[in-house]
Motif scaffolding. Structure first.
Motif, PDB file in Angstrom:
ATOM      1  N   VAL A  13      -1.611  29.535  41.801  1.00 33.63           N
ATOM      2  CA  VAL A  13      -0.270  29.931  41.391  1.00 33.63           C
ATOM      3  C   VAL A  13      -0.084  29.684  39.898  1.00 33.63           C
ATOM      4  N   SER A  14      -0.665  28.585  39.402  1.00 33.77           N
ATOM      5  CA  SER A  14      -0.544  28.254  37.986  1.00 33.77           C
ATOM      6  C   SER A  14      -1.137  29.351  37.105  1.00 33.77           C
ATOM      7  N   LEU A  17       1.366  32.182  37.149  1.00 36.23           N
ATOM      8  CA  LEU A  17       2.537  31.829  36.350  1.00 36.23           C
ATOM      9  C   LEU A  17       2.261  31.944  34.855  1.00 36.23           C
ATOM     10  N   LYS A  18       1.069  31.616  34.457  1.00 34.99           N
ATOM     11  CA  LYS A  18       0.693  31.716  33.042  1.00 34.99           C
ATOM     12  C   LYS A  18       0.783  33.178  32.568  1.00 34.99           C
ATOM     13  N   ALA A  21       4.493  34.198  32.453  1.00 31.89           N
ATOM     14  CA  ALA A  21       5.185  33.559  31.340  1.00 31.89           C
ATOM     15  C   ALA A  21       4.868  34.254  30.018  1.00 31.89           C
ATOM     16  N   TYR A  37      12.701  27.961  34.914  1.00 28.03           N
ATOM     17  CA  TYR A  37      11.541  27.124  35.227  1.00 28.03           C
ATOM     18  C   TYR A  37      11.936  25.647  35.298  1.00 28.03           C
ATOM     19  N   ARG A  41      11.683  23.254  38.532  1.00 30.06           N
ATOM     20  CA  ARG A  41      10.771  22.110  38.513  1.00 30.06           C
ATOM     21  C   ARG A  41      11.532  20.787  38.610  1.00 30.06           C
ATOM     22  N   ILE A 101       0.594  26.682  31.527  1.00 26.13           N
ATOM     23  CA  ILE A 101       1.415  27.871  31.762  1.00 26.13           C
ATOM     24  C   ILE A 101       2.013  28.409  30.466  1.00 26.13           C
TER      25      ILE A 101
END
Length: 427
Positions: A13-14, A17-18, A21, A37, A41, A101
């Motif tokens: 997922v990271s 997300l990067k 973003a 975000y 978080r 990210i």
């Protein structure tokens, strides 16, 4: 902790997300991205705190009732555990995730991390502050407060390294304030503990056998645990005045050593006070000797031993043990052995009467003092040896010199005397 580290943000997922973003930032929506975000978080990290047992309602309850959290050591331990995991694992992982990210824009990275973590960090401090300000006198929680103090002090530098700019200054100040509150809380309890106004009276068993006072056991156990925190204690106790109660300078003594010295001095006064309960002075000396020996026996941790030896307190208690042992001998055996002491030739009737008095005294000692307790085996053996060295030679000499007059009154052989003495102090 492994699962927490692995799944704080799923690695796959990271990566996604990067990519998202980077597109959003290029499209000029960095502000909205930071807001969404960091809010998401923040909620997730607050759930982490909740799972770790550090919750906002705990702080609210503590604010309403100062004893509610402090009286529950389990919650204190949860805070310590939460601090370790949150500062040692969660924040570094969140910092790593933000760097991955939002690596394309350092300003966005800093903003997202700061917004996501600042509120959670404050929450930890709020709960910790509530613990520090709780006004109860449960001295057994002092080690927990000291552990909180040490954990926070240990993580404070790394916390400062992870935070940015104004957030760094604000959180660092709050961390320092919490350290101060924890130190003051520990100091207040420690100084109050010196008075030893604790409910540790002679219980029925101790009163009958002269065993160790529960207060002595508690104080030495408390001191032994505190010795593990001597570094922090030197800092905390240094907050008080630099002079001892008698006005003398403590330049050659650390604050912790001063505290141990005063604590044991106050303990000895309380033990002497409690000894007045005993009407039988012989049992009183056994009681005093047992308690002094317990202090020596349980001061073997390196810090305690060093403190006691350097301030001659160790030697003081060694002398106390010998003093009380000698006083016991004088009160118990000297009167009995006095009947066997002959400075000039006496009439047969008087010799017989003295011998009968010795037998009676010996029987009373055997009957009463086998129920008395000397729990330390080395001290028990030492006491028996010095009794035998006094009693057996005197007894042998008496029956050897006057056997023609007292033969029919001889109820005990020297070996019997030895066996009687060896049965003493078993409780």
């Amino acid at each position: 902790m492994e699962k927490l580290h692995l799944y704080l943000i799923d690695p796959e997922v990271s990566i996604l997300l990067k990519e998202i973003a980077e597109l959003i930032i290029l499209a000029g929506h960095a502000t909205n991205l930071c807001h969404v975000y960091s809010e998401t978080r923040h909620n997730t990290l607050m759930q982490c705190l909740c799972l770790l047992g550090v919750q906002s309602e705990h702080a609210a309850a503590t604010a309403e009732d100062g004893c509610s959290m402090q009286s529950d050591s389990h919650k204190v331990k949860l805070w310590i555990q939460g601090l370790k995991i949150f500062f040692g694992t969660v924040l570094p992982e969140e910092r790593r995730a933000c760097a991955h990210i939002f690596g394309c824009n350092s300003m966005v990275e800093k903003d997202c991390f700061t917004r996501a973590t600042t509120g959670c960090t404050k929450q930890l401090f709020v709960v910790g502050s509530a613990i520090a300000q709780a006004k109860d006198q449960d001295y057994e929680k002092v080690p927990l407060i000291l552990e909180m103090y040490e954990e926070l002090a240990e993580h404070q530098p790394s916390l400062q390294d992870q935070l940015f700019d104004d957030a760094n200054d604000m959180i660092s100040e709050e961390a320092s304030m919490l350290l101060g509150k924890l130190g003051e809380a520990a100091l207040g309890l420690l100084l109050d503990f010196l008075s030893l106004q604790l409910k540790h009276d002679l219980d029925e068993k101790t009163a009958l056998d002269g065993n160790i006072l529960s207060l002595t056991q508690f104080v030495m156990g408390f001191a032994k645990v505190l010795a593990e925190y001597n570094g922090s204690l030197n800092l905390i106790l240094a907050l008080r005045e630099k002079e001892a109660e008698d006005g003398t300078k403590r330049t050659a003594m650390s604050p912790w050593e001063w505290y141990v010295l005063r604590l044991l001095s106050h303990l000895q006064l309380r033990v002497v006070e409690k000894s007045k309960f005993y009407k039988d002075e012989r049992l009183r000396y056994i009681f005093l000797m047992n308690n002094a020996m317990y202090v020596l026996e349980h001061s073997h941790s390196s810090v305690l031993r060093m403190s006691l030896r350097e301030n001659q307190t160790h030697e003081k208690f060694v002398l106390l043990v010998e003093e009380y042992a000698t006083a016991y001998l004088r009160a118990t055996w000297f009167p009995a052995l006095f009947h066997l002491k002959v400075t000039e030739l006496k009439e047969a009737k008087e010799l017989k009467e003295n011998f009968k008095k010795f037998n009676s005294a010996l029987e009373e000692i055997s009957k009463v003092q086998t129920t008395w307790k000397v729990p330390n085996p080395q001290l028990r053996q030492h006491l028996r040896i010095i009794i035998l060295n006094q009693a057996v030679p005197a007894y042998r000499s008496y029956i050897g010199r006057f056997h023609t007059f007292i033969d029919k009154y001889v109820k005990y052989t020297p070996d019997d005397i030895e066996n009687i003495v060896l049965d003493l102090f078993e409780g």
